[in-house]
Write an enzyme that holds these catalytic residues in place. Sequence first.
Site, PDB file in Angstrom:
ATOM      1  N   HIS A 207       0.804  -1.229   0.000  1.00 60.76           N
ATOM      2  CA  HIS A 207       0.000   0.000   0.000  1.00 60.76           C
ATOM      3  C   HIS A 207       0.835   1.278   0.000  1.00 60.76           C
ATOM      4  O   HIS A 207       0.296   2.369   0.021  1.00 60.76           O
ATOM      5  CB  HIS A 207      -0.957   0.025   1.193  1.00 60.76           C
ATOM      6  CG  HIS A 207      -0.263   0.135   2.532  1.00 60.76           C
ATOM      7  ND1 HIS A 207       0.316  -0.945   3.153  1.00 60.76           N
ATOM      8  CD2 HIS A 207      -0.051   1.184   3.336  1.00 60.76           C
ATOM      9  CE1 HIS A 207       0.853  -0.556   4.295  1.00 60.76           C
ATOM     10  NE2 HIS A 207       0.654   0.742   4.442  1.00 60.76           N
TER      11      HIS A 207
HETATM   12  N1  UDP Z   1      -3.174  -5.871   9.066  1.00 62.10           N
HETATM   13  C1  UDP Z   1      -4.413  -6.454   9.209  1.00 62.10           C
HETATM   14  N2  UDP Z   1      -5.101  -6.855   8.095  1.00 62.10           N
HETATM   15  C2  UDP Z   1      -4.592  -6.701   6.829  1.00 62.10           C
HETATM   16  C3  UDP Z   1      -3.313  -6.099   6.694  1.00 62.10           C
HETATM   17  C4  UDP Z   1      -2.634  -5.685   7.821  1.00 62.10           C
HETATM   18  O1  UDP Z   1      -4.903  -6.628  10.337  1.00 62.10           O
HETATM   19  O2  UDP Z   1      -5.271  -7.083   5.856  1.00 62.10           O
HETATM   20  C5  UDP Z   1      -2.454  -5.408  10.271  1.00 62.10           C
HETATM   21  C6  UDP Z   1      -1.040  -5.920  10.448  1.00 62.10           C
HETATM   22  O3  UDP Z   1      -1.038  -7.160  11.092  1.00 62.10           O
HETATM   23  C7  UDP Z   1      -0.414  -4.837  11.296  1.00 62.10           C
HETATM   24  C8  UDP Z   1      -1.070  -3.585  10.781  1.00 62.10           C
HETATM   25  O4  UDP Z   1      -2.293  -3.996  10.159  1.00 62.10           O
HETATM   26  O5  UDP Z   1      -0.766  -5.030  12.672  1.00 62.10           O
HETATM   27  C9  UDP Z   1      -0.172  -2.884   9.789  1.00 62.10           C
HETATM   28  O6  UDP Z   1      -0.875  -1.902   9.161  1.00 62.10           O
HETATM   29  P1  UDP Z   1      -0.503  -1.337   7.709  1.00 62.10           P
HETATM   30  O7  UDP Z   1       0.275  -2.341   6.958  1.00 62.10           O
HETATM   31  O8  UDP Z   1      -1.788  -0.841   7.131  1.00 62.10           O
HETATM   32  O9  UDP Z   1       0.344  -0.040   8.057  1.00 62.10           O
HETATM   33  P2  UDP Z   1       1.894   0.240   8.251  1.00 62.10           P
HETATM   34  O10 UDP Z   1       2.363  -0.607   9.384  1.00 62.10           O
HETATM   35  O11 UDP Z   1       2.580  -0.040   6.957  1.00 62.10           O
HETATM   36  O12 UDP Z   1       1.940   1.691   8.584  1.00 62.10           O
END
Ligand code: UDP
Length: 365
Positions: A207
């Site tokens: 994403h």
């Molecule tokens: N996550 C989730 N479902 C999904 C994808 C990610 O629950 O379909 C969780 C993942 O386990 C983690 C968090 O969302 O706890 C990460 O969020 P994301 O990847 O959106 O954001 P980033 O960490 O890159 O800022």
Amino acid sequence: MKKIISVVGARPNFMKVAPIHKAFQAYTDKVQHLICHTGQHFDAKMSEVFFEQLEMPKPHFFLGIGGGSHAEQTAKIMIEFEKIVLSEKPDLVIVVGDVNSTMACTVVTSKLGVKTAHVEAGLRSFDREMPEEINRLVTDVLADYLFTTEEKAHQNLLREGISEDKIFFCGNVMIDSLVHFLPKIEKSSILTQLGLEPGKFILCTFHRPSNVDSQESLTQLVGLLNSLGSERKVVFPIHPRTSNNLKKFGLDSNLSANLILTEPIGYLDFLHLTKHAELIVTDSGGVQEESTWLGVQCITVRDNTERPITVDVGTNQLIGTDLTKVLDASLKILQGYKKQGGIPYLWDGKAAERITEIVVNQLLR
Ligand code: UDP
């Protein structure tokens, strides 16, 4: 009685504030802990499901901000959050992570002279093309107290001139949620639902704007997913941003029928998939950390990571955005060449307990 407001805005915030809220329940005689949801992510699959599964109370304040450009979103959050701070007069505001809500609320509290704590401070990708890096820099320069997850974050803050007495190395609250919910994660039936066997599938999430916002990079990414799909079953829960762009560029029909495409998956099921994947290929920040804790092979499709401990100590490999190299590295892992990893110091499920203890007994006294 002291009043503390913690801010959540987007998906990666919920699993960080849940353990903080739980840990404050040990101090209900001294602290009233309230949650403000800005509504940066607001749909059921990106927000509501997490409140339910992470056993969080309904947010005490909901700002209903929604989407928009960075400036629009940041400005709207500031306008609405300022009203909450003026009427509630909190003794401390806690922000987590690196989303627009984190930065916007910190700018508001700093100007109103309200103390602010940043949990997950000091992480740096050193890449200002990443919107999150701007949010991290602004938040950390303004916050009064900085809680860090790894040693390098501490060093980054010191190098930026932040005084040592404001920094507290307490561990990783995101891992607190993982540790606490592990028994429930184990019980998920998502593998059966998707027709998967443990250890025999690849989990992918993408994403980051640098990977999904241009037609060229998204076209290449679809090629990578299709190649992985000819090696193993691939589960690809699609982030709303990625889903919109796949449609916008007409690429959704190019995704191979071999792939298991889903909407964003709830926390417990997603962590069950993470735990049992043979390989994870991602550009997520949080997923790099969770796979490290679970000892699962992870390839990060980015040129940098703000979470270097997952590479230095954990199972993460930072391969970059040349997708030929990503495919090569993935095939090596599928052939059995696995990276050994350990669990970073203080990622023990007790970070929120340490943070709340410091807040109550040192910072709010
Ligand atoms: N996550 C989730 N479902 C999904 C994808 C990610 O629950 O379909 C969780 C993942 O386990 C983690 C968090 O969302 O706890 C990460 O969020 P994301 O990847 O959106 O954001 P980033 O960490 O890159 O800022």
